[in-house]
Design a protein around this motif. Sequence first.
Motif, short mmCIF file in Angstrom:
data_model
loop_
_atom_site.label_atom_id
_atom_site.label_comp_id
_atom_site.label_asym_id
_atom_site.label_seq_id
_atom_site.Cartn_x
_atom_site.Cartn_y
_atom_site.Cartn_z
N TYR A 1 0.87 -1.04 -0.47
CA TYR A 1 0.10 -0.19 -0.20
C TYR A 1 1.53 1.85 0.11
N PRO B 1 -4.68 2.16 6.12
CA PRO B 1 -6.13 2.14 5.44
C PRO B 1 -7.21 1.30 6.55
N PHE C 1 -4.32 -5.78 4.19
CA PHE C 1 -4.41 -5.02 4.71
C PHE C 1 -5.89 -5.05 4.20
N LEU D 1 -1.74 1.84 -7.35
CA LEU D 1 -2.46 0.66 -6.90
C LEU D 1 -3.07 -0.05 -8.25
N ASP E 1 1.63 -5.30 2.45
CA ASP E 1 0.43 -5.67 0.90
C ASP E 1 -0.29 -4.93 0.94
N ILE E 2 -1.20 -5.35 0.50
CA ILE E 2 -2.38 -5.48 0.31
C ILE E 2 -3.88 -6.07 0.21
N ILE F 1 -6.98 -5.41 1.12
CA ILE F 1 -8.76 -3.94 0.59
C ILE F 1 -8.90 -4.71 -0.55
N LEU G 1 -10.81 0.47 -0.71
CA LEU G 1 -10.11 1.55 0.45
C LEU G 1 -10.69 2.84 0.65
N LEU H 1 -10.76 -4.04 -6.22
CA LEU H 1 -10.57 -3.00 -4.55
C LEU H 1 -10.56 -1.87 -3.63
#
Length: 356
Positions: A11, A88, A21, A51, A17-18, A23, A40, A38
């Motif tokens: 992120y 996030p 998280f 992203l 990492d996404i 996301i 967010l 995704l």
Amino acid sequence: MVRSALSKVPYPGFTRDIVSFGIVKAVEVSGGDVSVSLALTSSDPAVAPALKKEAEAAISAIDGVTKAEVMVAVKSKKNPQEEEQSAPEESPMQKVRIAIAVASGKGGVGKSTFTANLACAMDRILREEGKPSSVGIMDCDIYGPSIPLMMGVNRRPEVVDGMIQPLENFGVRVMSMGFLVEEDIPVIWRGPMVMKTIQQFASNVDWGELEILFIDLPPGTGDAQLSLVQTVPLEGAVVVTTPQLAAVNVARRGAMMFDKVSVPLVGVAENMSYLLDEKSGDRQYLFGEGGGARTAEFLQTDLLGQVPLDPRIREGCDHGVPIVVSDPDLECSQVFRQIAQKIWDKFKLTKNDQSN
């Protein structure tokens, strides 16, 4: 493979990492076409396009992908100044340092009993290292939840600010479907309901700061297992089997599911390995011998330990006091502790390397 690739995308402004998280909300694959959604919370207009670009590049690098499309839904925070200082939108799982699935392909191998004792043994190890209240159990056996009985907790959980508060006993935080339904009422649900419940256990339970969360899975490789790996960023999986061939063969197939979804195996634990005569020291191998070792060799992972068949293990869980709590000096209790120590040593070393 898509989620594994996306787990390499950080992120913006963070090292996490996404995927971890939370996301990544949906992944769809049709032939070589991959579509990812995704979601967010951000007041920075540059985050979403950045992203999208990085995620599409990561997906396009996968062999066989001919088209990568990433859709980003953005919800703005009311106070943009706070966004600059925060991560996030936070999921409760972000406070869980290590999530480990405890799985078996076959029912009846004592997986929940193993999980309860393993968690209590891990709690003792972490307390000795100055980390109290650092272990949890997420009971994902929706149809036959037994962790509440084994951990001696049967109250209704409270809800605070919209978040379910896990119950706690012996220093271990517990969440189970058994807390939410009447004891004598069967859970008759189709797959989507099971998947939704597991998602709620991950996103609507206030786990707090945990070093390790053990996730007790039902047997098999169905909806519950797939939903878990899509929802929770697992650090690894422990496979539980018994020595006999029938259990070993099914355990192998069940364990191979984790390889398909890029979840590393921590090791294999063999339960009900032998009946010990404490006076003579003789061992009787009632269910055969060597099944756990053969499973570990086939899966190219470690044999974490062999838990003896001791009626006091069953009695302890029936009374809601795991044997590692009531009698930690017994041989079976020491085996649970040794397995917990091996698991902790593996992840402690890995995490220390990452922090350095």
